[in-house]
Design an enzyme around this catalytic site. Structure first.
Site, PDB file in Angstrom:
ATOM      1  N   ASP A   9       0.930  -0.926  -0.079  1.00  0.00           N
ATOM      2  CA  ASP A   9       0.039  -0.123   0.040  1.00  0.00           C
ATOM      3  C   ASP A   9       0.834   1.113  -0.106  1.00  0.00           C
ATOM      4  OD1 ASP A   9      -2.254   1.576   0.510  1.00  0.00           O
ATOM      5  OD2 ASP A   9      -1.535   1.842   2.683  1.00  0.00           O
ATOM      6  N   ASP A  17      -0.201   5.208   0.705  1.00  0.00           N
ATOM      7  CA  ASP A  17      -0.402   6.084   1.776  1.00  0.00           C
ATOM      8  C   ASP A  17      -0.402   5.321   3.303  1.00  0.00           C
ATOM      9  OD1 ASP A  17      -0.464   8.456  -0.019  1.00  0.00           O
ATOM     10  OD2 ASP A  17      -2.405   7.968  -0.360  1.00  0.00           O
TER      11      ASP A  17
END
Length: 224
Positions: free
Chosen positions: A11, A13
C-alpha cells in the site's frame, strides 16, 4: 531470467509514506469548506483504503455524477499535496527493506487507492518508481479496498500467485482486501495501534516500521 516466485505488495499512503494524518486533515478541511464537521477517527476508520470517488459518494450522496466527483477529488487531493509536500519521506527502514528484497529476487509492487497525481507526487517525488515491477492505482480498478481488485491485479502484473504475495498495509480495509485476495499481510502501526487488526487471521506480523522486519521470517510465516 527466472520469473519471480514471491512478491511484496505495498500500500502507498500510510505504508510507504507516513502521511495519513495529512490526508485526514485535507479531507476535514475539504468538508469544512462545505460547512460539515467530521470526527477524524471515525472518518479514517470508514474510509482508509477507499477510492476518492467512493468517499465523495459516501459523504455527499449517490447523486454525484462522475464528472462532479472528479472535480471534487481534484480539489481535495491538491489540498493534500500542499499540506504534505514539505514532509514527503519514506517510513524508516523502507529503502533498506526493498533493496534487500530485490537482491533476494522478490518482485515489488505498489497497490494503492490513490489517484495518479498522488502516485506521481509520492513515487516520483521520492524516485521510487524504478524499484517496482507493477504500480496499480485507483485508475486501474473499478473498486477500492476492501475489495481485493487492486492487490490481485498487482500480483497478476508481477506474475506471482496470490498465496506467494505478502501485502504491507496500515489500514483495516486494506488488510481485509488482502485477506479477500488470499494474501498474508504485514501491518505497520503508522496510523492505528495493533489492536485495530486483532480480528484478521491473515496478519503475520505487526511492526512500527520496516526496520523491524526480516524478509526470511516473513516468508517463513507465510507458510502454515
Amino acid at each position: 531470467m527466472a520469473q519471480a516466485q514471491r512478491a511484496f505488495i505495498f500500500d502507498m499512503d500510510g505504508t510507504i509514506v507516513d502521511n495519513m494524518a495529512f490526508h485526514t486533515k485535507s479531507w476535514l478541511a475539504f468538508f469544512e469548506r462545505r460547512g460539515r464537521a467530521l470526527d477524524a477517527d471515525a472518518f479514517f476508520r470508514d474510509t482508509a483504503g477507499r477510492q476518492g470517488h467512493e468517499i465523495m459518494r459516501l459523504y455527499m450522496g449517490d447523486h454525484l455524477t462522475k464528472e462532479a466527483s472528479a472535480e471534487l477529488d481534484a480539489e481535495k487531493e491538491a489540498l493534500y499535496r500542499e499540506l504534505y509536500g514539505p514532509h514527503l519521506e519514506t517510513v524508516p527502514g523502507f529503502d533498506q527493506l526493498i533493496a534487500t528484497a530485490q537482491a533476494d529476487g522478490v518482485a515489488l509492487a505498489v497497490a494503492t487507492a490513490a489517484p495518479n497525481d498522488n502516485i506521481v507526487f509520492t513515487l516520483d517525488g521520492l524516485d521510487l518508481r524504478k524499484h517496482f515491477k507493477a504500480v496499480v492505482g485507483a485508475a486501474d480498478v473499478a473498486r477500492g479496498k476492501p475489495n481485493p481488485d487492486v492487490f490481485l491485479l498487482a500480483a497478476e502484473r508481477c506474475g506471482v500467485a496470490p498465496e506467494h504475495c505478502i501485502v504491507f498495509e496500515d489500514a483495516p480495509l486494506g488488510v481485509e482486501a488482502a485477506r479477500r485476495a488470499g494474501m498474508r499481510a504485514v501491518v505497520l502501526t503508522t496510523t492505528l495501534p495493533a489492536e485495530a487488526f486483532a480480528e484478521f487471521d491473515n496478519v503475520i506480523c505487526v511492526a512500527r516500521d520496516f526496520s523491524e522486519l526480516n524478509i526470511a521470517e516473513l516468508f517463513a510465516a507465510e507458510i502454515n
